[in-house]
Design a protein around this motif. Structure first.
Motif, PDB file in Angstrom:
ATOM      1  N   GLY A 242     -20.376   2.998  15.091  1.00  0.00           N
ATOM      2  CA  GLY A 242     -21.203   1.940  14.527  1.00  0.00           C
ATOM      3  C   GLY A 242     -20.577   1.325  13.282  1.00  0.00           C
ATOM      4  N   LYS A 243     -21.074   0.149  12.919  1.00  0.00           N
ATOM      5  CA  LYS A 243     -20.524  -0.567  11.771  1.00  0.00           C
ATOM      6  C   LYS A 243     -20.777   0.173  10.458  1.00  0.00           C
ATOM      7  N   LEU A 244     -21.874   0.910  10.380  1.00  0.00           N
ATOM      8  CA  LEU A 244     -22.150   1.665   9.160  1.00  0.00           C
ATOM      9  C   LEU A 244     -21.126   2.784   8.961  1.00  0.00           C
ATOM     10  N   ILE A 245     -20.724   3.422  10.058  1.00  0.00           N
ATOM     11  CA  ILE A 245     -19.708   4.469   9.972  1.00  0.00           C
ATOM     12  C   ILE A 245     -18.343   3.858   9.710  1.00  0.00           C
ATOM     13  N   HIS A 246     -18.082   2.717  10.354  1.00  0.00           N
ATOM     14  CA  HIS A 246     -16.800   2.031  10.162  1.00  0.00           C
ATOM     15  C   HIS A 246     -16.608   1.621   8.702  1.00  0.00           C
ATOM     16  N   ALA A 247     -17.713   1.348   8.001  1.00  0.00           N
ATOM     17  CA  ALA A 247     -17.638   0.891   6.603  1.00  0.00           C
ATOM     18  C   ALA A 247     -17.607   2.047   5.613  1.00  0.00           C
ATOM     19  N   ASP A 248     -17.471   3.272   6.090  1.00  0.00           N
ATOM     20  CA  ASP A 248     -17.487   4.444   5.198  1.00  0.00           C
ATOM     21  C   ASP A 248     -16.483   4.271   4.054  1.00  0.00           C
ATOM     22  N   GLY A 249     -16.953   4.445   2.841  1.00  0.00           N
ATOM     23  CA  GLY A 249     -16.104   4.274   1.667  1.00  0.00           C
ATOM     24  C   GLY A 249     -16.090   2.855   1.145  1.00  0.00           C
ATOM     25  N   GLY A 250     -16.613   1.918   1.956  1.00  0.00           N
ATOM     26  CA  GLY A 250     -16.581   0.505   1.585  1.00  0.00           C
ATOM     27  C   GLY A 250     -17.965  -0.086   1.399  1.00  0.00           C
ATOM     28  N   THR A 251     -18.125  -1.326   1.897  1.00  0.00           N
ATOM     29  CA  THR A 251     -19.353  -2.091   1.676  1.00  0.00           C
ATOM     30  C   THR A 251     -19.891  -2.624   2.995  1.00  0.00           C
ATOM     31  N   VAL A 252     -21.208  -2.604   3.149  1.00  0.00           N
ATOM     32  CA  VAL A 252     -21.868  -3.234   4.289  1.00  0.00           C
ATOM     33  C   VAL A 252     -22.647  -4.440   3.777  1.00  0.00           C
ATOM     34  N   PHE A 253     -22.371  -5.604   4.360  1.00  0.00           N
ATOM     35  CA  PHE A 253     -23.089  -6.824   4.002  1.00  0.00           C
ATOM     36  C   PHE A 253     -24.091  -7.133   5.106  1.00  0.00           C
ATOM     37  N   LEU A 254     -25.363  -7.013   4.806  1.00  0.00           N
ATOM     38  CA  LEU A 254     -26.433  -7.261   5.764  1.00  0.00           C
ATOM     39  C   LEU A 254     -27.003  -8.654   5.510  1.00  0.00           C
ATOM     40  N   ASP A 255     -26.485  -9.629   6.253  1.00  0.00           N
ATOM     41  CA  ASP A 255     -26.934 -11.008   6.087  1.00  0.00           C
ATOM     42  C   ASP A 255     -28.242 -11.216   6.834  1.00  0.00           C
ATOM     43  N   GLU A 256     -29.097 -12.051   6.281  1.00  0.00           N
ATOM     44  CA  GLU A 256     -30.423 -12.338   6.864  1.00  0.00           C
ATOM     45  C   GLU A 256     -31.188 -11.046   7.126  1.00  0.00           C
ATOM     46  N   ILE A 257     -31.268 -10.206   6.103  1.00  0.00           N
ATOM     47  CA  ILE A 257     -31.965  -8.914   6.219  1.00  0.00           C
ATOM     48  C   ILE A 257     -33.447  -9.105   6.538  1.00  0.00           C
ATOM     49  N   GLY A 258     -33.999 -10.270   6.185  1.00  0.00           N
ATOM     50  CA  GLY A 258     -35.407 -10.540   6.463  1.00  0.00           C
ATOM     51  C   GLY A 258     -35.712 -10.640   7.945  1.00  0.00           C
ATOM     52  N   ASP A 259     -34.680 -10.838   8.769  1.00  0.00           N
ATOM     53  CA  ASP A 259     -34.872 -10.935  10.222  1.00  0.00           C
ATOM     54  C   ASP A 259     -34.738  -9.582  10.917  1.00  0.00           C
TER      55      ASP A 259
END
Length: 469
Positions: A242-259
């Motif tokens: 998953g993208k959350l695991i792929h971003a380990d050590g880095g940053t996750v940008f969740l665009d349009e979190i309201g959706d």
């Protein structure tokens, strides 16, 4: 039994044909029982001249018999052929791996050798090195572009309120607290998110962007958390990280979190609390170290009151809040952005197109509901429709030119209405002429007037026919 032996013989023969390597097999007496065409071509001989003869007749310094007598194996050895025993005199070195073959009673019954042809090995190495070099090149170029366009130093703007939120973002880059970017569409939320990431100590780790509104809700969980092989129908072999695991050590940008759907909000909250990700179909949580930057055009506080967004997740995300500023509230930056976008296009197409004074005034007076993104789009479309080296009002979208003309003629002048009508009529005629490639008859038909009347109006407004190539 015979059918099985025949089957394996066919399979073995096909493997020998497919491989780029050379293969040779000898029995315990040193007689060649099999050799593939690739090896025969290297030796400059034919298969029927080798099979059934002692290997020493073809390769006088072969070690195949020694391998059987000593019941051993060797890998990656260099073999130098005797002069005249290869097809090409200057190609007499090989990398070879040899091994004896045992039966069920652990008796040596044969010996097999696999050879790597020097030239082919070099070709493969060169191809791999080329691919690797290209990959490294593109990686470096991507990092350069990323660093250049998504840093605080590269940000455009000098208005007081913009510099204020920029300062907040620069402070946010010094820690790993969650950031919530709010504001209208097109105000540069992702640019700020990337600048925060590139300005932090996580800049050498991935920044993974996820548009929560663009991914179907039924796929969002597998995209974020990943899944194990066979966890559901259609799951690909080997599973998915998953993208959350792929971003380990880095940053996750969740665009349009309201959706984001409410069931996913619960699972995201657990990730933020426990710093663990549960893959779909997995049995053991995966620990992750991520910084979350979320963005939305919606009013999350209002959505919390209305029960559309989880309150606990809202407070988890809203540790550092940055309210993005619409372009109409930073008017001193409008022409800076416009010239920047136009300069990029000029550099790309080796031109020197500029903005007319009227267009600059129009830009300053327009409300820009689509913000910076709309301005970029207007510059591109105007450049595409511009016939000369200066973008005029008639090159702009009709709604912009019309609103500008209304502003120009506002006042107490008794001829105000007539001037407004004339200006609007002139802009319409120019726009239709361009769309018709300056064909007057076609333009008159589109406008629903006679061609002679069109000529009169063009003369009245000083519109000259442009030659087309």
């Amino acid at each position: 039994m015979k059918d099985n032996l025949d089957r394996y013989k066919y399979i073995f023969d096909e493997i020998l044909r497919m491989t780029d390597d050379g293969f040779i097999v000898v029995d315990k007496e040193g007689i060649v029982t099999d050799i593939n065409d690739q090896y025969c071509d290297f030796l400059g001989t034919r298969k029927e001249k080798v099979v059934g003869r002692n290997i020493k007749e073809t390769i006088s310094n072969s070690k195949m018999i020694d391998i059987m007598q000593n019941a051993c194996r060797e890998e990656g050895a260099i073999h130098k052929f005797v002069e005249g025993e290869t097809k090409e005199a200057d190609n007499k070195f090989l990398l070879v791996s040899r091994s004896c073959v045992y039966n069920e009673e652990h008796e040596v019954i044969a010996s097999v050798a696999q050879v790597k042809f020097r030239l082919q090995t070099l070709d493969c190495a060169k191809k791999l090195m080329k691919e690797y070099s290209e990959l490294e090149f593109y990686k470096e170029e991507y990092n350069k572009i990323s660093t250049k366009y998504y840093t605080f130093d590269g940000m455009i703007g000098s208005s007081k309120n913009f510099l204020c939120i920029k300062k907040i973002a620069m402070r946010a880059a010094k820690n790993s607290f969650p950031v919530l970017l709010t504001g209208e569409t097109g105000t540069g939320k992702e640019v700020f998110a990337r600048a925060i990431h590139n300005g932090s100590d996580r800049k050498d780790k991935p920044m993974v962007s996820i548009n929560c509104g663009a991914i179907p809700s039924e796929l969002l969980e597998s995209e974020l958390f990943g899944y194990e092989e066979g966890s559901f129908t259609g799951a690909k072999k080997g599973g998915k990280i998953g993208k959350l695991i792929h971003a380990d050590g880095g940053t996750v940008f969740l665009d349009e979190i309201g959706d984001m759907p409410k069931d996913m909000q619960v699972k995201l909250l657990r990730v933020l609390q426990e710093k663990e990700v549960d893959k779909i179909g997995g049995t053991t949580p995966v620990s992750v170290d991520i910084r979350v930057i979320a963005a939305t055009r919606q009013n999350l506080a209002k959505m919390v009151i209305e029960g559309q967004f989880r309150e606990d997740l809202y407070y988890r995300l809203n540790v550092i809040n940055i309210e993005m500023i619409p372009l109409r509230d930073r008017r001193e930056d409008i022409l800076v952005f416009a010239n920047c976008f136009l300069n990029k296009i000029n550099d790309e197409y080796k031109t020197s197109t500029t903005l007319s004074k009227e267009v600059k005034k129009c830009f300053q007076g327009y409300s820009w509901p689509g913000n910076i993104r709309e301005l970029d789009n207007v510059i591109r479309s105007s450049y595409a429709s511009c016939d000369e080296f200066v973008i005029q009002l008639t090159d702009l979208p009709t709604k912009m030119a019309s609103s500008h003309n209304v502003n120009i003629f506002s006042g107490s002048d008794e001829k105000m209405l007539k001037n407004m009508v004339n200006s609007y009529e002139c802009s319409i005629i120019k726009e239709v002429l361009k769309k018709c490639n300056w064909n007057c008859q076609l333009t008159a038909n589109r406008l629903g007037i006679h061609r002679s009347l069109l000529y009169k109006k063009m003369k009245k407004f000083g519109i000259k026919i442009k030659k087309t190539i």
